[in-house]
Design a protein around this motif. Structure first.
Motif, short mmCIF file in Angstrom:
data_model
loop_
_atom_site.label_atom_id
_atom_site.label_comp_id
_atom_site.label_asym_id
_atom_site.label_seq_id
_atom_site.Cartn_x
_atom_site.Cartn_y
_atom_site.Cartn_z
N ALA A 32 0.85 -1.25 -0.06
CA ALA A 32 0.14 -0.07 -0.14
C ALA A 32 0.84 1.22 -0.13
O ALA A 32 0.51 2.54 0.06
CB ALA A 32 -0.85 0.20 1.16
N GLY A 33 2.15 1.31 0.02
CA GLY A 33 3.11 2.14 0.02
C GLY A 33 3.77 2.69 1.08
O GLY A 33 4.61 3.61 1.09
N GLY A 34 3.77 1.89 2.01
CA GLY A 34 4.57 1.88 3.48
C GLY A 34 5.98 1.78 3.24
O GLY A 34 6.28 0.84 2.29
N VAL A 40 7.74 3.02 11.61
CA VAL A 40 8.07 3.69 12.82
C VAL A 40 6.95 4.49 13.15
O VAL A 40 6.64 4.64 14.31
CB VAL A 40 9.57 4.51 12.75
CG1 VAL A 40 9.59 5.16 13.79
CG2 VAL A 40 10.57 3.40 12.57
N ASP A 41 6.37 5.19 12.19
CA ASP A 41 5.42 6.07 12.53
C ASP A 41 4.17 5.33 13.02
O ASP A 41 3.54 5.85 13.83
CB ASP A 41 5.11 6.99 11.31
CG ASP A 41 4.14 8.12 11.46
OD1 ASP A 41 3.59 8.46 12.54
OD2 ASP A 41 3.71 8.72 10.48
N LEU A 42 3.87 4.30 12.18
CA LEU A 42 2.60 3.54 12.69
C LEU A 42 2.82 3.01 14.10
O LEU A 42 1.83 3.04 14.86
CB LEU A 42 2.65 2.45 11.66
CG LEU A 42 1.48 1.59 11.94
CD1 LEU A 42 0.12 1.99 11.53
CD2 LEU A 42 1.59 0.06 11.01
N MET A 43 4.00 2.44 14.45
CA MET A 43 4.33 1.94 15.80
C MET A 43 3.88 2.98 16.72
O MET A 43 3.36 2.74 17.59
CB MET A 43 5.90 1.57 15.95
CG MET A 43 6.32 1.13 17.24
SD MET A 43 7.92 0.70 17.15
CE MET A 43 8.84 2.46 17.19
N GLU A 44 4.56 4.31 16.53
CA GLU A 44 4.49 5.22 17.77
C GLU A 44 3.10 5.58 18.12
O GLU A 44 2.49 5.96 18.87
CB GLU A 44 5.26 6.72 17.17
CG GLU A 44 6.83 6.36 17.31
CD GLU A 44 7.45 7.57 16.48
OE1 GLU A 44 7.03 8.49 15.80
OE2 GLU A 44 8.86 7.53 17.00
N ARG A 45 2.27 5.67 16.62
CA ARG A 45 0.75 6.12 16.85
C ARG A 45 0.06 4.85 17.46
O ARG A 45 -0.91 5.26 18.38
CB ARG A 45 0.41 6.39 15.59
CG ARG A 45 0.69 7.40 14.68
CD ARG A 45 0.54 7.58 13.14
NE ARG A 45 0.94 8.53 12.40
CZ ARG A 45 0.16 10.00 12.16
NH1 ARG A 45 -0.90 10.28 12.97
NH2 ARG A 45 0.71 10.89 11.71
N VAL A 46 0.21 3.79 17.39
CA VAL A 46 -0.57 2.62 17.90
C VAL A 46 -0.11 2.39 19.29
O VAL A 46 -0.95 2.64 20.34
CB VAL A 46 -0.24 1.24 17.00
CG1 VAL A 46 -0.89 0.19 17.89
CG2 VAL A 46 -0.83 1.37 15.61
N PRO A 55 3.66 -4.49 17.72
CA PRO A 55 4.25 -5.91 17.08
C PRO A 55 5.01 -5.57 15.88
O PRO A 55 4.50 -5.83 14.74
CB PRO A 55 3.16 -6.86 16.99
CG PRO A 55 2.16 -5.84 17.02
CD PRO A 55 2.38 -4.61 17.72
N LEU A 56 6.26 -5.18 15.83
CA LEU A 56 6.99 -4.78 14.63
C LEU A 56 7.15 -6.23 13.62
O LEU A 56 6.93 -6.06 12.40
CB LEU A 56 8.36 -4.18 14.96
CG LEU A 56 8.69 -2.98 15.48
CD1 LEU A 56 10.07 -2.70 15.65
CD2 LEU A 56 8.02 -2.13 14.36
#
Length: 84
Positions: A32-34, A40-46, A55-56
């Motif tokens: 999807a373009g990640g 890292v951005d997704l991790m911080e937000r969640v 869960p990386l």
């Protein structure tokens, strides 16, 4: 095992990072373009929204939206059980 609050938090973070909502459980973060900075951005937000360790491995080994939600739900349930 997916709880609605976890699902919504992951969906909101996914949408913010990728600028597109997931359309199915099979949507892949990288397809999807990640990229790794997006993870890292997704991790911080969640983590901020749910108070869990993100869960990386779910993103790097699988990458599907449904898998990320399931892993976050599992970690959230374990964290809640540990607080009881």
């Amino acid at each position: 095992m997916n709880d609605p609050e976890t699902r919504e938090s992951v969906r909101a973070a996914w949408t913010a990072v990728l600028k597109a909502e997931p359309t199915s459980e099979e949507d892949n973060f990288f397809t999807a373009g990640g990229d790794s900075l997006g993870v890292v951005d997704l991790m911080e937000r969640v983590e901020a929204a749910l108070g869990i360790e993100f869960p990386l491995e779910a993103v790097f080994l699988d990458g599907r939206f449904g898998t990320v939600v399931a892993e976050c739900s599992t970690r959230r349930a374990a964290a809640s059980a540990g607080r009881s």
